[in-house]
Design a protein around this motif. Structure first.
Motif, mmCIF file in Angstrom:
data_model
loop_
_atom_site.group_PDB
_atom_site.id
_atom_site.type_symbol
_atom_site.label_atom_id
_atom_site.label_comp_id
_atom_site.label_asym_id
_atom_site.label_seq_id
_atom_site.Cartn_x
_atom_site.Cartn_y
_atom_site.Cartn_z
ATOM 1 N N MET A 3 53.781 44.378 10.186
ATOM 2 C CA MET A 3 52.661 45.324 10.072
ATOM 3 C C MET A 3 51.923 45.139 8.746
ATOM 4 N N ALA A 4 50.636 45.005 8.806
ATOM 5 C CA ALA A 4 49.929 44.561 7.604
ATOM 6 C C ALA A 4 48.962 45.592 7.026
ATOM 7 N N LEU A 5 48.763 46.724 7.688
ATOM 8 C CA LEU A 5 47.762 47.659 7.177
ATOM 9 C C LEU A 5 48.033 48.082 5.736
ATOM 10 N N PRO A 6 49.234 48.531 5.399
ATOM 11 C CA PRO A 6 49.469 48.920 4.001
ATOM 12 C C PRO A 6 49.164 47.766 3.042
ATOM 13 N N HIS A 7 49.506 46.555 3.462
ATOM 14 C CA HIS A 7 49.291 45.411 2.582
ATOM 15 C C HIS A 7 47.832 44.997 2.525
ATOM 16 N N ALA A 8 47.127 45.214 3.622
ATOM 17 C CA ALA A 8 45.691 44.949 3.605
ATOM 18 C C ALA A 8 45.013 45.913 2.629
ATOM 19 N N ILE A 9 45.452 47.170 2.647
ATOM 20 C CA ILE A 9 44.884 48.178 1.746
ATOM 21 C C ILE A 9 45.189 47.804 0.294
ATOM 22 N N MET A 10 46.425 47.444 0.027
ATOM 23 C CA MET A 10 46.782 47.085 -1.352
ATOM 24 C C MET A 10 46.036 45.831 -1.793
ATOM 25 N N THR A 11 45.805 44.922 -0.852
ATOM 26 C CA THR A 11 45.029 43.719 -1.165
ATOM 27 C C THR A 11 43.642 44.100 -1.655
ATOM 28 N N ALA A 12 43.036 45.072 -0.971
ATOM 29 C CA ALA A 12 41.693 45.510 -1.359
ATOM 30 C C ALA A 12 41.708 46.150 -2.746
ATOM 31 N N LEU A 13 42.867 46.708 -3.114
ATOM 32 C CA LEU A 13 42.974 47.387 -4.409
ATOM 33 C C LEU A 13 43.436 46.455 -5.536
ATOM 34 N N LEU A 14 43.660 45.187 -5.214
ATOM 35 C CA LEU A 14 44.144 44.226 -6.211
ATOM 36 C C LEU A 14 43.241 44.172 -7.428
ATOM 37 N N GLU A 15 41.926 44.132 -7.170
ATOM 38 C CA GLU A 15 41.009 43.935 -8.286
ATOM 39 C C GLU A 15 40.321 45.216 -8.743
ATOM 40 N N ASP A 16 40.042 46.091 -7.780
ATOM 41 C CA ASP A 16 39.334 47.331 -8.112
ATOM 42 C C ASP A 16 40.096 48.562 -7.671
ATOM 43 N N ASP A 17 40.154 49.580 -8.512
ATOM 44 C CA ASP A 17 40.636 50.891 -8.078
ATOM 45 C C ASP A 17 39.560 51.489 -7.181
ATOM 46 N N MET A 18 39.991 52.146 -6.111
ATOM 47 C CA MET A 18 39.019 52.720 -5.184
ATOM 48 C C MET A 18 39.521 54.014 -4.581
ATOM 49 N N SER A 19 38.585 54.806 -4.078
ATOM 50 C CA SER A 19 38.926 55.995 -3.296
ATOM 51 C C SER A 19 39.018 55.584 -1.825
ATOM 52 N N GLY A 20 39.547 56.463 -0.992
ATOM 53 C CA GLY A 20 39.655 56.173 0.436
ATOM 54 C C GLY A 20 38.301 55.833 1.035
ATOM 55 N N TYR A 21 37.313 56.576 0.637
ATOM 56 C CA TYR A 21 35.968 56.369 1.181
ATOM 57 C C TYR A 21 35.422 54.995 0.792
ATOM 58 N N GLU A 22 35.559 54.658 -0.466
ATOM 59 C CA GLU A 22 35.090 53.347 -0.938
ATOM 60 C C GLU A 22 35.862 52.220 -0.263
ATOM 61 N N LEU A 23 37.167 52.457 -0.117
ATOM 62 C CA LEU A 23 38.036 51.477 0.508
ATOM 63 C C LEU A 23 37.590 51.197 1.940
ATOM 64 N N ALA A 24 37.299 52.268 2.653
ATOM 65 C CA ALA A 24 36.889 52.127 4.048
ATOM 66 C C ALA A 24 35.616 51.281 4.151
ATOM 67 N N LYS A 25 34.719 51.459 3.171
ATOM 68 C CA LYS A 25 33.475 50.680 3.190
ATOM 69 C C LYS A 25 33.710 49.234 2.761
ATOM 70 N N ALA A 26 34.540 49.066 1.724
ATOM 71 C CA ALA A 26 34.820 47.724 1.231
ATOM 72 C C ALA A 26 35.513 46.898 2.316
#
Lengths: 183, 183
Positions: A1-24
């Motif tokens: 299952m990769a969703l948690p890791h996909a989310i953490m991948t998106a956060l590797l470089e930038d801190d984000m909120s849920g809303y920003e994450l969803a858009k990114a």
DNA sequence: CGCCAATATGCAACCTTTTGCACAGTGAGC
DNA sequence: GCTCACTGTGCAAAAGGTTGCATATTGGCG
């Protein structure tokens, strides 16, 4: 299952909120592991509980407060470990092909239309891919290591997309030879 | 959701038991909509309850009894109607690409091995596709309409597979340029 | 006779994903 | 002041899918 890791991948470089994450997500990892904003918010809670993310409420001028998530050291370690694990082959699931198994004179026109729509959709997707490629990955050889990986994922998307367009054309040509039923 | 319809598709031409269906899946519709035997048995019950399938216990020589499922007229109607409905674009979900977003010197060797394994796996899949193609779809133009649809699905699988192999080679070449970390 | 493999069917618990809804703050325009 | 669009977060129920186990028959092999 990769969703948690996909989310953490998106956060590797930038801190984000849920809303920003969803858009990114829509223009990065999400291209290879799509998910809804509901799922993302839920997963962020779980990840924070597990200690892989840290969160902080941030007030904003002219906008509601947001909850900013930051990857912790434990989170980074978990990511590194996850990459080294086994990943299962992802079997395709696409009802378009199941429908094709049921091709008949009665539905040939409908399936032709569906394939045209898919073709159109993929053209838009490819346009996005190419935009990203030109903007960030014009010269892949000179990229730092991590970005080379992102480039390879992008390249897979582009190649798959181009191949799909070619298949659509073949399929549309073949479907064009099927006569409509007489009423 | 296409599982019930994938099952009914498999039953279009032959009546089958759950066990036979699970095996047939591996070399037909299941190539485009994989599912486990547990799920198939469960779905068969639901479909029988809905009146789309009829079932009958059949005694066999030298084997345990089996439950044979037959598509009803209602089932065929439901299939025809389903094909004419909207099918949503299937977004890819493959953790290999998520992992590539995390490429580093530390995991380049591992990802190289994973891609090699995927390549090997796809070669076997393509071998199966080609076997089916030669055996049943050598001359697609002369096929009856429904079989043309099946051929197009098969063709999509073949094209996707060939494209994937080419991408693997590109990716492996690029990963080969990444140095291992010094211990 | 005991054991294994293939045939054949299924339950129950769990995890993941989708769907539909709810709430609330802010700025822009009418 | 009202409405609209965008930002921002979230719950709850249902559907879909995976995992692990349970059970039974038959035939073949040692």
């Amino acid at each position: 299952m990769a969703l948690p890791h996909a989310i953490m991948t998106a956060l590797l470089e930038d801190d984000m909120s849920g809303y920003e994450l969803a858009k990114a997500f829509d223009v990065s990892v999400g291209l290879f592991w799509r998910s809804s904003h509901q799922q993302i918010y839920q997963e962020l809670h779980k990840l924070a509980d597990r200690g892989w993310l840290q969160c902080a409420t941030v007030a904003q001028a002219g906008k509601p407060d947001k909850i900013l998530y930051t990857l912790t050291e434990e989170g980074r370690d978990a990511m590194a470990e996850w990459v080294l694990g086994e990943s299962r082959v992802q079997e395709g699931k696409d009802d378009l092909y199941v429908k094709l198994y049921n091709l008949s004179e009665d539905n040939a026109n409908h399936l032709t239309a569906e394939i045209s729509r898919r073709r159109e959709h993929m053209m838009q997707r490819l346009y996005l891919y190419e935009k990203i490629r030109r903007r960030h990955y014009a010269n892949p050889v000179s990229l730092p290591v991590r970005r080379k990986g992102v480039f390879l994922a992008l390249l897979a998307g582009i190649r798959q997309g181009e191949q799909f367009l070619a298949w659509c054309d073949e399929a549309l040509a073949m479907l064009g030879t099927i006569d409509e039923p007489v009423e």
